[in-house]
Write an enzyme that holds these catalytic residues in place. Sequence first.
Site, PDB file in Angstrom:
ATOM      1  N   LYS A  81      -0.589 -23.704 -33.586  1.00 55.84           N
ATOM      2  CA  LYS A  81      -0.215 -24.796 -32.692  1.00 55.84           C
ATOM      3  C   LYS A  81      -1.455 -25.385 -32.029  1.00 55.84           C
ATOM      4  O   LYS A  81      -2.361 -24.646 -31.605  1.00 55.84           O
ATOM      5  CB  LYS A  81       0.770 -24.285 -31.635  1.00 55.84           C
ATOM      6  CG  LYS A  81       1.308 -25.367 -30.711  1.00 55.84           C
ATOM      7  CD  LYS A  81       2.349 -24.794 -29.764  1.00 55.84           C
ATOM      8  CE  LYS A  81       2.841 -25.848 -28.778  1.00 55.84           C
ATOM      9  NZ  LYS A  81       3.874 -25.324 -27.865  1.00 55.84           N
ATOM     10  N   SER A 156       7.514 -28.291 -27.259  1.00 55.55           N
ATOM     11  CA  SER A 156       6.233 -28.785 -27.730  1.00 55.55           C
ATOM     12  C   SER A 156       5.783 -28.140 -29.046  1.00 55.55           C
ATOM     13  O   SER A 156       4.777 -28.561 -29.621  1.00 55.55           O
ATOM     14  CB  SER A 156       5.171 -28.565 -26.652  1.00 55.55           C
ATOM     15  OG  SER A 156       4.981 -27.194 -26.372  1.00 55.55           O
ATOM     16  N   SER A 180       9.689 -24.652 -25.155  1.00 56.98           N
ATOM     17  CA  SER A 180       8.895 -25.186 -26.263  1.00 56.98           C
ATOM     18  C   SER A 180       8.945 -24.363 -27.537  1.00 56.98           C
ATOM     19  O   SER A 180       8.509 -24.822 -28.588  1.00 56.98           O
ATOM     20  CB  SER A 180       7.440 -25.366 -25.822  1.00 56.98           C
ATOM     21  OG  SER A 180       7.332 -26.419 -24.899  1.00 56.98           O
TER      22      SER A 180
END
Length: 479
Positions: A81, A156, A180
Amino acid sequence: MTDPTRLGAAALSVSLRSGALSAEGVMRDYLARIERLNPRINALISLRSNEELLAEARLLDRERAAGTIRGPLHGVPIAIKDLSEAKGIRCTYGSPLYRDFVPDFDDIQVERIRAAGAIVIGKTNTPEWGFGSHSYNPVFGVTRNPYDPAQSAGGSSGGAGAALAARLVPVADGSDMMGSLRNPAAFNNVIGFRPSFGRIPALPGRDAYLNQLATLGPMGRSVEDVVLLLNIQSGFDPRDPSSFESGPVTIDPDLARKGGRIGWLGDFSGYLPFEPGVLALNEKALGIFEAMGFSVKAATPAFDMERLWWAWTTLRSVFTAGSMRDTYEDPARRGSLKPEILYEVRNGLRASSADVFEASAIRTAWYQAMLKLFERFDYLIAPAAQVFPFDADIPWPREIAGRHMDTYHRWMEVVIGPSMAGLPVAALPAGFSEGGLPNGFQLIGPPRADARVLSVAAGYEAATDWLDRVPSLAQDALE
């Protein structure tokens, strides 16, 4: 041999270690798949060159042939990520201010993932600085949902969720402050796991003590894959004073068969709005638990949920103002911050020390209320998202079921409870809307009950076939 991109991380690891598959062959298949599908969903970013990745795969093949296995991810491709640093790979945090930043260090979890033998192929897309549960930013653009590219993949960790659903990676890391790991798992029909706070260490920024809302965690196509990565990520590191030593999580297949008491939080007695169809889908999942031998009863926390929301937004804004203040106060850089970050910083700068203390006191009272609920229930279940995947070309849903959303994140309020209490929670698929869009639920456990939550999640997975359903976009590429 089966296309290796069909295999989850655990099965792929076994095949690579046995020599049934080569790391080079696996990498070639993944790179070909990424080339075909990633332009349509924009899940993976900052990819390393094919030549570099294939050379690293060949090195790992030679090591295996010589009897050296680095770890359980030996030869497994993974993308990190874009909020975690990976040495030598661009890390933008979704911000134009870091468009060209290439770190010369790894975050702690990335160190561990590399040491386990994984090949880091690049990054997964995320919203700017991780703000908002829709993965778009001015550097790389929008990540789209593999089940319908016109819709959001969430955030996210939206790039991670979309990449998993499209079979562009076998397993993925993510992070979770306000859902997220959970919201994109629900939006992409995969599994996300928010572990107990402190189980997975991370390199702290300027504050290593005060902000205890966010945590790293794994995402996968199966509970087995999630556990594999979790055990690599977990464990004490002295650089993170909040981290704790933890033994490997193992799945107890008998636990789900024993059943237990589940409390259904639903819409918190009408407090939260939901898009039509979301609650009904979750309630069908509750029926599966009942068929497995669990009792399911409505549960309502003895708590003022609006008070909890105030505490959450106060703490989130204060921590954001602390971490982003230097950028905010620099006129040359302030204009590069998205409106949602400016909103958080301004609110945080207005908060008083008394506000921070009161918010922390409310958080403490919420934790105690959760402990009271766990005296009556073994697990709690709540929806993982209040809406189905929404239009990818809007920043966030402005209303739900006719109710106006007064902030950019009010539409995902359902996820804040476990975050505020630091509880382990697995996001699991609940099925699909009539239009074919996924959604899911949160399976929440008491403090430090990570292994219990994942064991029950594995039992649920075995009783359903949701995770076998590949998006048509991805299925076409497999055939």
